[in-house]
Write an enzyme that holds these catalytic residues in place. Structure first.
Site, short mmCIF file in Angstrom:
data_model
loop_
_atom_site.label_atom_id
_atom_site.label_comp_id
_atom_site.label_asym_id
_atom_site.label_seq_id
_atom_site.Cartn_x
_atom_site.Cartn_y
_atom_site.Cartn_z
N PHE A 135 0.85 -1.19 0.00
CA PHE A 135 0.00 0.00 0.00
C PHE A 135 0.88 1.24 0.00
CE2 PHE A 135 -2.60 3.39 1.79
CZ PHE A 135 -3.73 3.28 1.01
N ASP A 221 9.13 2.60 1.81
CA ASP A 221 7.93 3.30 2.27
C ASP A 221 7.75 3.01 3.76
OD1 ASP A 221 5.40 4.12 3.00
OD2 ASP A 221 4.44 3.47 1.13
N LYS A 250 2.64 9.15 8.61
CA LYS A 250 1.63 8.93 9.66
C LYS A 250 1.98 9.50 11.03
CE LYS A 250 -1.22 5.35 7.69
NZ LYS A 250 -0.78 4.67 6.48
#
Ligand SMILES: *Cc1c(COP(=O)(O)O)cnc(C)c1O
Length: 423
Positions: A135, A221, A250
Site C-alpha cells: 500500500f 515506504d 503517519k
C-alpha cells in the site's frame, strides 16, 4: 444506538462509522455519549504519542499564534530544523547526509519519491517496481504502485511505468528490475495495510543488493512503520540496509497532517527549482507539530518503548484464546486468528470499549500509542479476549461478518473447537 453526526453531505468514500469520537487523551478516547474507549489503533499508526499530548498541543498552539503559513517562496525556520532531525534519525543517530522534501500525507511523500526516481534515472528509465498487496496511497500514481487490482480497476487508465511482484520474493523482484531496467523499487519493510505482513529477514537486504547491482533506487515506504513504531526509528534499520529514499508521514505530526520524503544527497540533487512543490508542504504549523513530536520521541527513547511495550502486548496476544500467531514488530502487531472472524471480533472489541481494526478477515491489527501503559495493555488484552470468546462462542464462521444465528447442526461447535485447537 450510539449518537452520530449528520454525515449526509460527506462523500461516501468511507463505510458508515460505528462510533463518533469527540475527545481523546493519551490512549483513551470518548464518544459523543461520553463513553470511554482504549485506543489500540492510534488513528492507523498516527497518534504515536497518544491523543492531546501536552507538548505537541503546546507547540501547535504557540505556532498558531506566531506564524502559520507564508508559502515556499519564502523561508521559515521550523521545517529546516525538522529536516535535520529526520536526516539524523534516518542515520540512526548520525547524520545520514540526505535531504528532505515536505509533503502533507503519505501518498504525497510517495509521489515525491516516484517523481524523484524518474528525474534521477532520466528519460527512458521510468519503471518503479513494487509489491503485490502493498500500500502506497490513493493518488493515481501511488494507487498504481499499490499492488491491489481491486482498488485500481475502477480508475483505469492508470499511469504507465509501474510493475508489481510478489512480496518477499527476491527472484521475482530481480527479474522485474532487470527486465524493465527499473528506476526504483518502492517497498514496505513490513506491509502494514496488507495485515502486518513481515518478510523474511533477508528480504530487504537482498532487495538492497538487487538495487545496487542494477542501479535502481531502493525507496522504502516507512509511512506506517517509520518513527519508532517497530522498535527502531525506521523498520529498515532492523537489517543492515541503506535506502536511497525513505518516505514517512503517519506518526510524524502525531495527528497533524505532514509527510516527508528523505533522499540521500546524490539522489535528492536530481531535483532542481521548479521540479516539485506543495503549497502547504513544510509550513510552520505542521513542522512545529513534527518538531515537538520528534523531540518527545527522542526524550522518551520511543524505539525502546515500542520494543518493551510491544513485547508485553505480543505476549498477551499470544496467550489469548483464538489467536493462532502474532505477526509484526514493536507496537505494530497483527494478531492472526485461528478462524477468520476478525471483523466480528473487532466489532465486539469496540462494543467492549477497545479500538482495533481488521485489515484482513483473519487478522486484528494493533498500533497503540508508544506511550501506552502496561496497565492499559493488560486492560486491552482482557477486552480483546472477551470479544474473541464471544464471537467464537456465538458460532461466527469464516466470512460471516457480524455473528450469524447459531446453526442447528452443531457445525459452529466444530469451528469453535478448531479455532481453539491452535492454542
Ligand atoms: C497509510 C499509508 C500510505 C498513505 O498515506 P496517506 O497519508 O493516507 O496518503 C502510504 N504508504 C503506507 C505504507 C501507508 O501505510
Amino acid at each position: 444506538m450510539t449518537s452520530t453526526a449528520d454525515r449526509s453531505r460527506l462523500m461516501g468514500t468511507y463505510a458508515d462509522p460505528p462510533v463518533t469520537f469527540v475527545r481523546g487523551r493519551g490512549s483513551e478516547l470518548w464518544d459523543l455519549d461520553g463513553r470511554r474507549y482504549l485506543d489500540f489503533l492510534g488513528g492507523l499508526a498516527v497518534t504515536s504519542l497518544g491523543h492531546a499530548h501536552p507538548k505537541v498541543a503546546e507547540a501547535i498552539c504557540e505556532q498558531a499564534t506566531t506564524l502559520l503559513h507564508v508559502s515556499n517562496l519564502f523561508g521559515t525556520v521550523v521545517g529546516p530544523e525538522v529536516a535535520a532531525t529526520l536526516d539524523r534519525l534516518v542515520g540512526d543517530g548520525v547524520p545520514a547526509g540526505g535531504q528532505v522534501f515536505f509533503a502533507n500525507s503519505g501518498a504525497e511523500a510517495n509521489e515525491c519519491a516516484i517523481k524523484l526516481a524518474r528525474r534521477w534515472a532520466g528519460p527512458g528509465r521510468t519503471t518503479v517496481v513494487s509489491a503485490w498487496d502493498g500500500f502506497h496511497g490513493r493518488t493515481l500514481a501511488t494507487l498504481t504502485a499499490t499492488g491491489q487490482p481491486a482498488k485500481q480497476e475502477p480508475f483505469r487508465p492508470l499511469p504507465a511505468g509501474f510493475v508489481q511482484v510478489p512480496y518477499d520474493d527476491v527472484d521475482a523482484l530481480e527479474s522485474a528490475v532487470v527486465e524493465h531496467q527499473a528506476a526504483a523499487v518502492l517497498i514496505e519493510a513490513i506491509q502494514g495495510e496488507a495485515g502486518v505482513m513481515v518478510p523474511s529477514p533477508e528480504f530487504l537486504p537482498e532487495v538492497a543488493r538487487v538495487c545496487r547491482e542494477h542501479h535502481a533506487l531502493l525507496m522504502v515506504d516507512e509511512v506506517q512503520t517509520g518513527l519508532a513504531r517497530t522498535g527502531r526509528w525506521f523498520a529498515f534499520q532492523h537489517g543492515a540496509v541503506r535506502p536511497d529514499v525513505v518516505t514517512m508521514a503517519k506518526a510524524l505530526g502525531n495527528g497533524v497532517p505532514i509527510g516527508a520524503c528523505w533522499a540521500r544527497s546524490a539522489v535528492a540533487s536530481a531535483f532542481g527549482p521548479g521540479d516539485h512543490g506543495s503549497t502547504f508542504g513544510g509550513q510552520p504549523l505542521a513542522a512545529a507539530a513534527a518538531r515537538a513530536t520528534l523531540q518527545v520521541m527522542e526524550e522518551v527513547d520511543a524505539p525502546d518503548l515500542a520494543r518493551r511495550r510491544g513485547a508485553r502486548l505480543e505476549r498477551a496476544l499470544a496467550r489469548t484464546p483464538g489467536v493462532a500467531r502474532v505477526r509484526g514488530s514493536g507496537l505494530l502487531l497483527g494478531a492472526e486468528l485461528a478462524v477468520p472472524v476478525a471483523p466480528a471480533a473487532t466489532a465486539a472489541a469496540l462494543a467492549g470499549g477497545l479500538v482495533v481494526n481488521a485489515p484482513r478477515p483473519d487478522t486484528i491489527r494493533l498500533a497503540p500509542s508508544l506511550l501506552v501503559s502496561e496497565a492499559e495493555i493488560d486492560e486491552a488484552a482482557v477486552i480483546l479476549a472477551g470479544a474473541l470468546a464471544s464471537v467464537l462462542d456465538s458460532g461466527a464462521v469464516p466470512g460471516s461478518g457480524p455473528a450469524p444465528s447459531p446453526r442447528p447442526d452443531g457445525l459452529e461447535r466444530e469451528t469453535r473447537q478448531a479455532g481453539r485447537g491452535a492454542l
